[in-house]
Design an enzyme around this catalytic site. Sequence first.
Site, short mmCIF file in Angstrom:
data_model
loop_
_atom_site.label_atom_id
_atom_site.label_comp_id
_atom_site.label_asym_id
_atom_site.label_seq_id
_atom_site.Cartn_x
_atom_site.Cartn_y
_atom_site.Cartn_z
CE LYS A 25 -9.78 -4.44 -21.13
NZ LYS A 25 -9.46 -3.37 -20.13
CD GLU A 46 -6.98 -19.09 -23.05
OE1 GLU A 46 -7.06 -18.25 -22.14
OE2 GLU A 46 -7.07 -20.31 -22.88
CG ASP A 47 -3.57 -13.92 -21.93
OD1 ASP A 47 -4.26 -14.95 -21.82
OD2 ASP A 47 -3.72 -12.92 -21.19
CG ASP A 58 -2.85 -20.12 -14.10
OD1 ASP A 58 -1.90 -20.84 -13.78
OD2 ASP A 58 -3.41 -19.36 -13.28
CE LYS A 84 1.44 -18.55 -14.77
NZ LYS A 84 0.74 -17.77 -13.74
CB VAL A 88 4.36 -13.57 -16.49
CG1 VAL A 88 5.33 -14.62 -15.97
CG2 VAL A 88 3.19 -14.23 -17.19
CG ASP A 93 -3.97 -7.09 -16.79
OD1 ASP A 93 -4.13 -8.29 -17.10
OD2 ASP A 93 -4.71 -6.50 -15.99
P1 5GP Z 1 -6.94 -20.11 -16.49
O1 5GP Z 1 -6.62 -20.39 -15.05
O2 5GP Z 1 -8.40 -20.13 -16.73
O3 5GP Z 1 -6.17 -21.04 -17.41
O4 5GP Z 1 -6.44 -18.64 -16.78
C1 5GP Z 1 -7.28 -17.57 -16.49
C2 5GP Z 1 -6.71 -16.26 -16.83
O5 5GP Z 1 -5.91 -15.88 -15.72
C3 5GP Z 1 -5.80 -16.10 -18.03
O6 5GP Z 1 -6.48 -15.97 -19.24
C4 5GP Z 1 -5.12 -14.80 -17.65
O7 5GP Z 1 -5.93 -13.71 -17.98
C5 5GP Z 1 -5.01 -14.93 -16.15
N1 5GP Z 1 -3.65 -15.34 -15.75
C6 5GP Z 1 -3.23 -16.55 -15.34
N2 5GP Z 1 -1.93 -16.53 -15.03
C7 5GP Z 1 -1.52 -15.25 -15.26
C8 5GP Z 1 -0.25 -14.57 -15.14
O8 5GP Z 1 0.78 -15.12 -14.75
N3 5GP Z 1 -0.24 -13.25 -15.47
C9 5GP Z 1 -1.35 -12.58 -15.90
N4 5GP Z 1 -1.21 -11.29 -16.20
N5 5GP Z 1 -2.55 -13.18 -16.04
C10 5GP Z 1 -2.62 -14.50 -15.72
#
Ligand code: 5GP
Length: 182
Positions: free
Chosen positions: A49, A104-105, A108, A136, A158, A164
């Site tokens: 979302k 993507e939001d 990470d 990040k 964040v 969220d």
């Molecule tokens: P990935 O580690 O696969 O790049 O990120 C996985 C998911 O973790 C992201 O799409 C996001 O939903 C969640 N995520 C990672 N870091 C944060 C953060 O700092 N805040 C929030 N709210 N979600 C995060």
Amino acid sequence: MLTTNVTVGNKPFKPLITEAELQTRVRAMGRQITTDYSDRNPVLIGVLKGAAIFLSDLIREVKVPCSMTFMRIKSYSGTQSTGKISKELEFTEDIEGRHVIIVEDIVDTGNTARFLFEELKKHRPATIALATLLFKPMALLYPFKPDYTAFEIGNDFVVGYGLDYDEHGRNLKDIYVMESVS
Ligand code: 5GP
């Protein structure tokens, strides 16, 4: 405008990126996409979302004919014996031959982005790019970089602008970072 600290799901957060800064960077990203896709009609695919609000703002800054849709990643535990988490993409759109921009939001570890590239490739789009609001770089586990990044941030958690904490805080207009409790 200066914002103040907030409590989200019982945790303290402080301001990190203001609404005005978000607008400026999202506008700039829209301009860049407009230039890069001047002879193509991209389809922007938001990851639910978290990217819903970002995509809604971004697409209004893209000035070439384009379309938008969303996809969702379903995670579920495998058998108890493997203990593995499996992921499945909920996505039915026909994107064969299309120029896809994943929206993507936050990137990470990069696990999600990698999974999405692999899954979407199976639908045989002409090209795939990745646009993320937040990145990040210090958490990234793979040698890749988003094609479009609005902000690089540190390894802190964040919320706000669609992101969220346990379903809280998506409605905040600014982005906030969790305060470290020492
Ligand atoms: P990935 O580690 O696969 O790049 O990120 C996985 C998911 O973790 C992201 O799409 C996001 O939903 C969640 N995520 C990672 N870091 C944060 C953060 O700092 N805040 C929030 N709210 N979600 C995060």
